[in-house]
Design a protein around this motif. Structure first.
Motif, PDB file in Angstrom:
ATOM      1  N   LYS A   1       7.153   9.031  11.199  1.00 16.08           N
ATOM      2  CA  LYS A   1       7.090  10.466  10.918  1.00 16.08           C
ATOM      3  C   LYS A   1       5.646  10.882  10.610  1.00 16.08           C
ATOM      4  N   ASP A   2       4.947  10.051   9.841  1.00 17.33           N
ATOM      5  CA  ASP A   2       3.542  10.348   9.522  1.00 17.33           C
ATOM      6  C   ASP A   2       2.658  10.251  10.766  1.00 17.33           C
ATOM      7  N   LEU A   3       2.922   9.257  11.611  1.00 11.65           N
ATOM      8  CA  LEU A   3       2.124   9.098  12.833  1.00 11.65           C
ATOM      9  C   LEU A   3       2.310  10.278  13.783  1.00 11.65           C
ATOM     10  N   ALA A   4       3.476  10.892  13.741  1.00 10.28           N
ATOM     11  CA  ALA A   4       3.761  12.039  14.616  1.00 10.28           C
ATOM     12  C   ALA A   4       2.820  13.208  14.334  1.00 10.28           C
ATOM     13  N   THR A   5       2.262  13.258  13.126  1.00  9.76           N
ATOM     14  CA  THR A   5       1.319  14.341  12.797  1.00  9.76           C
ATOM     15  C   THR A   5      -0.099  14.020  13.276  1.00  9.76           C
ATOM     16  N   MET A   6      -0.340  12.782  13.672  1.00 12.77           N
ATOM     17  CA  MET A   6      -1.695  12.367  14.077  1.00 12.77           C
ATOM     18  C   MET A   6      -1.876  12.324  15.595  1.00 12.77           C
TER      19      MET A   6
ATOM     20  N   ALA B   1       7.876  -5.499   5.873  1.00 12.41           N
ATOM     21  CA  ALA B   1       6.867  -4.767   5.101  1.00 12.41           C
ATOM     22  C   ALA B   1       6.696  -5.400   3.723  1.00 12.41           C
ATOM     23  N   ILE B   2       5.800  -6.379   3.635  1.00 15.26           N
ATOM     24  CA  ILE B   2       5.584  -7.096   2.374  1.00 15.26           C
ATOM     25  C   ILE B   2       4.857  -6.219   1.351  1.00 15.26           C
ATOM     26  N   PHE B   3       3.876  -5.438   1.823  1.00 16.96           N
ATOM     27  CA  PHE B   3       3.037  -4.682   0.897  1.00 16.96           C
ATOM     28  C   PHE B   3       3.508  -3.243   0.680  1.00 16.96           C
ATOM     29  N   THR B   4       3.903  -2.572   1.765  1.00 17.02           N
ATOM     30  CA  THR B   4       4.277  -1.156   1.634  1.00 17.02           C
ATOM     31  C   THR B   4       5.756  -0.967   1.339  1.00 17.02           C
ATOM     32  N   LYS B   5       6.526  -2.085   1.404  1.00 17.31           N
ATOM     33  CA  LYS B   5       7.951  -2.076   1.066  1.00 17.31           C
ATOM     34  C   LYS B   5       8.695  -0.955   1.818  1.00 17.31           C
ATOM     35  N   GLU B   6       9.522  -0.191   1.090  1.00 18.37           N
ATOM     36  CA  GLU B   6      10.363   0.822   1.739  1.00 18.37           C
ATOM     37  C   GLU B   6       9.555   2.010   2.270  1.00 18.37           C
ATOM     38  N   ASN B   7       8.302   2.172   1.792  1.00 17.38           N
ATOM     39  CA  ASN B   7       7.478   3.292   2.268  1.00 17.38           C
ATOM     40  C   ASN B   7       7.229   3.218   3.768  1.00 17.38           C
ATOM     41  N   SER B   8       7.326   2.004   4.333  1.00 18.64           N
ATOM     42  CA  SER B   8       7.055   1.835   5.767  1.00 18.64           C
ATOM     43  C   SER B   8       8.059   2.584   6.629  1.00 18.64           C
ATOM     44  N   ARG B   9       9.203   2.929   6.066  1.00 16.81           N
ATOM     45  CA  ARG B   9      10.257   3.600   6.846  1.00 16.81           C
ATOM     46  C   ARG B   9       9.815   4.969   7.368  1.00 16.81           C
ATOM     47  N   SER B  10       8.909   5.634   6.650  1.00 13.09           N
ATOM     48  CA  SER B  10       8.495   6.985   7.062  1.00 13.09           C
ATOM     49  C   SER B  10       7.240   6.960   7.938  1.00 13.09           C
ATOM     50  N   LEU B  11       6.831   5.748   8.342  1.00  8.74           N
ATOM     51  CA  LEU B  11       5.578   5.585   9.073  1.00  8.74           C
ATOM     52  C   LEU B  11       5.548   6.384  10.381  1.00  8.74           C
TER      53      LEU B  11
END
Length: 763
Positions: free
Chosen positions: A577-582, A565-575
């Motif tokens: 979890k966020d997709l589970a809501t979609m 994750a070059i751009f989103t850095k550590e934020n990508s770790r929760s990806l």
């Protein structure tokens, strides 16, 4: 005694002879279809009877034109089909098949042999000599060892007894190697393929698809298929084969034009563009997320990949950026647009010759004059309708004015003909004719006003977006997002300055577009059935939620490596979890690919050590040399060392990419190496094509690519020192297939300093 290899070669020779017969037939069909097409075009005038004096004559003319068009289309379709068949046959003639499976169905006395290749080939209705690798029966080869094996068919699950699995290495219809295995795909075959030198084009992997990859390829039930794969695990290759499989599986109901692939950059699009044609399929729609947004707002400059990388390098992402990337912010945008049904819309004056024709106050009054049952799209449509009615009333009034009546009298015959238009018109009397001409004259004069109404140019989207940003403290809890009021005000000011300069960050662009789409009631692209997103770790939850709205009827396949994750850095770790809501949980499938095939075991073991808390990465047992780290006295010494390394790589017939952190570094390296006589190509933008020979490429453009040898430029403490740059270092090192050479001017980066010294050699 005839050996197995000789027996199999005899069979292959027989099949190739039949393929060559089919080739000759298809070549003849191709010529006939081409000749028929040319004959129809040449005879078009003779067969079309043009009669325009009567209504029935015009109908007859239209009918004969339509018949000729249909004939031409039929011949065109025949030509296209023959061409596609011929393309597949040409590939089969060189490599008819790569595997054989023997199996026995329940209740059958005899076992059956099936040969697998790039396409199906038969010499009769019931005599299939080669099965397409995508056929249901072929799944046995990829999924099962010997013994009881089940596979999915359109009619349901079938079980067979697999008794033989044989693999062939073939060149120009000659079997080089044949071996039997009880593995899914034998390591011997995989090693043969992986030891080949890299190229500037990705190849198909149908001969070496692994069991986990096959799960990805043949999945038809998931609404979201999420593939988390280590660098070099074959995730992109598997997904390209998946597209080919889906086009085969749903032939007639799915076309390549209904499949969209979002890739990391245009360079990568160029790298993969031969895979589907190699498999006998047309390429899907390929574009980057940047291209997708830029096309929607051509008058604004959207932040490029390079600008985005340089921005992310300035500091660790702030809480403001994290908020803008989030689903909370997406939901706030939705809530804001709901509020716009009652108040808050921003409009622009519609101008005519420097004067206000419809004022923004008038437009606002019309917009909010409709009752609460009118939602945003209905309000906009009703407002446009009312404005057009008022425009028509103004046209009728203006047409009667002395100014217009006089202007009509002074028009030339050509100008009058333009007002009459193409259709001949009859008028009851001269007054009626004059009324028609006057209205046409005024309407032509008011065309810019009509266009402004029809094309929503009275919406003030820039002001609307700023109004939205200013209202964020009301729409969500800034404290919960760990953003202070002052930080938010600073962010609003920065966005305002960007808009004034006619530019937008990629993150702002997504919210800007979603806001506009909600206001105009855009339904999304309903014809798209499959969406693929590569390098998913560099997407934000907001962007993914937006794409879900943009393609409401599509199934999604997302793939990436959270360790890159070059751009989103550590934020990508929760990806996830966020997709589970979609997506519904029961329609979501996650596949983990941990084994890395791209690199040798030595390179994989080294790159894995760069990661601290990264997912497990398993090395494939392919031996090679240790990665090397070379220390230089200064910049000139480092260039000399790299020059020497390039000569060694060239002697070993290895393709090389020199990867530096920034574009500025790449430009400097290129000049210095060219001065030493090295033929190196600088890849400075994502719109370039990959070139043969040595390339110099900035790290942010290296995503997804692979090379025999990677030279990492200046891995010192100054260049790579922040903890959140681990993913970047990992991405650079994991591009190497056979050789990894790291050069350092000064002190080694702390991100590499703790790697076990047994895993590399110091030169």
């Amino acid at each position: 005694m005839v050996s197995i290899k000789q027996q199999e070669q005899q069979r292959m020779d027989q099949v190739v002879a039949k393929i060559q017969v089919a080739q000759r037939k298809d070549q003849a069909d191709l010529k006939n279809a081409q000749a028929d097409k040319a004959a129809i075009q040449a005879d078009f005038k003779n067969n079309v009877r043009i009669k325009t004096t009567t209504y029935s004559g015009m109908m007859e003319t239209a009918l004969t034109v339509r018949q000729q068009q249909q004939l031409l289309q039929e011949r065109e379709n025949s030509w296209q089909q023959a061409k596609r068949r011929l393309d597949v046959l040409e590939k089969l003639a060189k490599k008819p098949y790569f595997a054989r499976i023997d199996f026995q169905e329940n209740g059958e006395a005899k076992s059956e042999s099936v040969y697998l290749g790039l396409g199906t080939f038969s010499d009769g209705p019931d005599n299939i000599l080669i099965y397409d690798w995508r056929a249901p029966i072929s799944s046995i080869y990829y999924d099962g060892g010997l013994g009881k094996v089940s596979y999915e068919t359109p009619e349901g699950s079938q079980e067979v007894e697999l008794t033989l699995k044989r693999q062939f290495m073939v060149e120009d219809a000659k079997i080089i190697t044949v071996f039997d295995t009880d593995e899914t795909v034998g390591d011997q075959m995989l090693l043969e393929v992986l030891d080949e030198a890299s190229d500037i084009k990705m190849k198909s992997i149908v001969t070496t698809i692994q069991k986990e990859q096959n799960k990805i390829i043949r999945d038809t039930k998931s609404e979201l298929l999420f593939v988390q794969g280590a660098a070099g695990s074959g995730k992109t290759s598997a997904v390209l084969q998946r597209i080919a499989f889906l086009l085969y599986r749903y032939r007639g109901n799915l076309t390549s034009g209904q499949v969209v692939l979002f890739s990391p950059n245009q360079l990568f699009n160029d790298y993969i563009d031969q895979v589907l044609p190699e498999l006998g399929e047309q390429n899907m729609i390929q574009l980057t997320y940047y291209q997708y947004t830029q096309r929607r707002v051509p008058k604004l400059h959207i932040e490029t990949l390079q600008e985005r990388f340089e921005e992310s390098e300035q500091a660790i992402p702030s809480n403001v950026k994290r908020l803008k990337d989030s689903l909370v912010f997406f939901n706030a945008t939705t809530a804001y647009t709901n509020y716009l049904e009652q108040a808050g819309m921003r409009f622009k004056n519609i101008m005519y010759k420097g004067e206000v024709f419809f004022s923004k106050e008038q437009i606002k009054e019309i917009y909010y004059s409709f009752n609460e049952n009118y939602h945003l799209k209905n309000r906009l449509d009703a407002t446009k309708e009312e404005l057009l009615q008022r425009l028509n009333a103004r046209v009728a009034k203006e047409a009667k004015s002395d100014r217009v009546q006089k202007a009509i009298q002074e028009l030339s015959q050509q100008e009058l003909n333009d007002l009459y238009g193409e259709k001949k018109k009859s008028f009851a009397n001269g007054d009626k004719e004059l009324q028609f001409l006057a209205k046409s004259y005024v309407m032509r004069d008011f065309m810019t006003i009509k266009a402004a109404i029809v094309k929503n140019r009275f919406l003030n989207l820039n002001a609307q977006y700023m109004h939205f940003l200013k209202n964020i403290p009301v729409l969500l809890d800034l404290d919960k997002a760990q953003v202070s009021q002052q930080e938010w005000q600073d962010a609003v000011l920065a966005s305002k300055q960007d808009l004034q300069a006619k530019r937008l960050s990629l993150n702002d662009a997504t919210a800007y577009l979603y806001l506009y789409d909600r206001i105009i009631g855009k339904k999304g692209q309903l014809d798209i059935k499959q969406v693929f997103i590569d390098e998913i770790q560099d997407y934000t939850p907001y962007q993914l939620a937006y794409l879900k709205k943009e393609f409401p009827r599509a199934k999604f396949t997302m793939l990436g490596d959270l360790n890159q994750a070059i751009f989103t850095k550590e934020n990508s770790r929760s990806l996830l979890k966020d997709l589970a809501t979609m997506f519904p949980k029961e329609k979501t499938k996650v596949v983990q690919l941990t084994k890395s095939y791209r690199s040798t075991k030595q390179i994989t073991d080294f790159t894995r050590e760069v990661l601290v808390n990264g997912a497990a990465v398993e090395a494939f047992e392919r031996a090679g040399e240790l990665p090397s780290i070379s220390f230089a006295k200064d910049q000139a010494d480092m260039i000399a060392l790299v020059d020497k390394q390039l000569q060694a790589n060239e002697n070993d017939k290895m393709t090389t990419a020199i990867v530096a952190k920034t574009l500025a570094q790449c430009e400097q390296i290129t000049k210095q190496l060219q001065a030493k006589g090295q033929k190196v190509t600088l890849i400075s933008t994502e719109n370039q094509r990959l070139a043969q020979g040595t390339i110099v490429v900035p790290a942010f453009l290296a995503k997804g690519l692979e090379f025999d040898a990677i030279i990492m430029w200046d891995a010192n403490k100054q260049n790579y020192n922040r903890e959140d740059e681990r993913q970047l270092v990992y991405t650079i090192c994991s591009r190497a297939m056979h050789r990894l050479s790291i050069f350092v001017n000064g002190q080694l980066s702390p991100l590499l300093a703790k790697i076990d010294t047994k895993l590399y050699e110091v030169k």
